[in-house]
Design a protein around this motif. Structure first.
Motif, PDB file in Angstrom:
ATOM      1  N   GLU A  24      10.556 -24.524   3.223  1.00 52.31           N
ATOM      2  CA  GLU A  24      10.453 -25.045   5.369  1.00 52.31           C
ATOM      3  C   GLU A  24      11.881 -25.330   4.867  1.00 52.31           C
ATOM      4  N   GLY A  25      12.775 -25.649   5.494  1.00 55.10           N
ATOM      5  CA  GLY A  25      13.752 -26.250   5.894  1.00 55.10           C
ATOM      6  C   GLY A  25      15.245 -25.448   4.738  1.00 55.10           C
ATOM      7  N   LEU A  26      15.104 -24.277   4.959  1.00 61.82           N
ATOM      8  CA  LEU A  26      16.147 -23.508   3.799  1.00 61.82           C
ATOM      9  C   LEU A  26      17.129 -23.399   4.452  1.00 61.82           C
ATOM     10  N   GLU A  27      17.368 -23.932   6.002  1.00 62.11           N
ATOM     11  CA  GLU A  27      18.237 -23.068   6.151  1.00 62.11           C
ATOM     12  C   GLU A  27      20.035 -24.820   6.093  1.00 62.11           C
ATOM     13  N   ASN A  28      19.056 -25.896   5.865  1.00 66.75           N
ATOM     14  CA  ASN A  28      19.678 -27.121   5.774  1.00 66.75           C
ATOM     15  C   ASN A  28      20.894 -27.311   4.628  1.00 66.75           C
ATOM     16  N   PRO A  30      23.881 -25.949   2.844  1.00 66.42           N
ATOM     17  CA  PRO A  30      25.162 -25.657   3.757  1.00 66.42           C
ATOM     18  C   PRO A  30      24.717 -24.198   2.611  1.00 66.42           C
ATOM     19  N   GLY A  31      25.646 -23.055   4.042  1.00 62.63           N
ATOM     20  CA  GLY A  31      26.476 -21.580   3.241  1.00 62.63           C
ATOM     21  C   GLY A  31      27.491 -21.784   2.122  1.00 62.63           C
ATOM     22  N   SER A  54      16.037 -20.497  -3.279  1.00 63.76           N
ATOM     23  CA  SER A  54      16.832 -20.926  -2.572  1.00 63.76           C
ATOM     24  C   SER A  54      17.815 -20.088  -2.396  1.00 63.76           C
ATOM     25  N   LYS A  55      18.892 -19.667  -1.273  1.00 65.21           N
ATOM     26  CA  LYS A  55      19.660 -19.016  -1.047  1.00 65.21           C
ATOM     27  C   LYS A  55      21.173 -18.536  -1.784  1.00 65.21           C
ATOM     28  N   ARG A  56      21.385 -19.743  -2.509  1.00 60.80           N
ATOM     29  CA  ARG A  56      22.453 -20.782  -3.167  1.00 60.80           C
ATOM     30  C   ARG A  56      21.782 -20.676  -4.737  1.00 60.80           C
ATOM     31  N   GLU A 179      17.223 -32.674   5.667  1.00 64.93           N
ATOM     32  CA  GLU A 179      18.764 -32.297   6.298  1.00 64.93           C
ATOM     33  C   GLU A 179      19.654 -33.029   5.745  1.00 64.93           C
TER      34      GLU A 179
END
Length: 226
Positions: A24-28, A30-31, A54-56, A179
């Motif tokens: 949940e909240g993976l979009e929090n 920063p790219g 994690s996306k990074r 966040e």
């Protein structure tokens, strides 16, 4: 293909198959740019799961003993952990904390993601313990935002932090990201111990909210020793 990409491709599907992690909240996260991920620590596999979901790529401090084994098992562990982002640091002795802090700063100065467990060690009983102020020094000295996170259920998958993870009913894992927290209002105050404690407590309050854990105003190392 980098070793991290390869490891995610190999182990990511296995993680989803056996543990069905709810993220949940993976979009929090920063790219791009430096980010500090700060969360609770329940068991050993927290440091396996976080980099895989994690996306990074997440860089984090680990005991140097994880990469110094000369047996086949030790070499496989070293290959895996350094591949997912672990940076081995000898944390024993009086200089261990300084070495960990400086390592984290170097990672952030390169615009990367640095993961940290502010409690300093695994929780001895599943509760959330007082955070150490290294997290505050990192964010104030680097200017990086802090994204709090919570590991939920990993202690049921690997009780006591040892042995092979258990699979089965009732052992689903949740990883929840909050966040980003901005502490730029304290710029230049990284030597003020009251500011350091206030920043650390704010981070831990958010981790507590995300995890639902009972908070204990004591260091986990002291509780473990007792």
């Amino acid at each position: 293909m980098s070793r991290f990409t390869l490891l995610r491709a190999l182990f990511g599907p296995l993680l989803k198959l056996f543990f069905r992690p709810r993220v949940e909240g993976l979009e929090n996260i920063p790219g791009e740019g430096p980010v500090v991920l700060a969360g609770n620590h329940l068991t050993f596999i927290d440091s396996v799961i976080l980099p895989l979901i994690s996306k990074r790529q997440v860089h984090f401090i680990g005991k140097d003993e994880y990469v110094t084994g000369r047996s086949l098992k030790g070499r496989i562990m070293a290959w895996f952990f350094t591949g997912v982002g672990m940076i081995p640091v000898a944390r024993d002795g009086g200089h261990g904390g300084v070495a960990a802090l400086m390592t984290g700063l170097r990672v952030l100065e390169q615009g990367k993601v640095f993961g940290i467990y502010p409690e300093g060690t695994r929780s001895p009983d599943g509760r959330l313990y007082r955070g150490r102020t290294g997290i505050a020094r990192l964010t104030l000295m680097s200017g990086a935002p802090v994204v709090p996170f919570a590991m939920i259920g990993t202690d049921r998958v690997q009780p006591g932090g040892k042995g092979l993870p258990r699979v089965g009913r009732g052992r689903r894992i949740t990883v929840r990201f909050g966040e980003p927290l901005d502490f730029s209002r304290y710029e230049g105050m990284d030597r003020d111990r009251y500011v350091l404690r206030a920043v650390t407590d704010e981070v831990m309050t958010e981790v507590m909210r995300l995890s639902g854990q009972e908070y204990v105003d004591m260091y986990a190392t002291k509780a473990r020793a007792a």
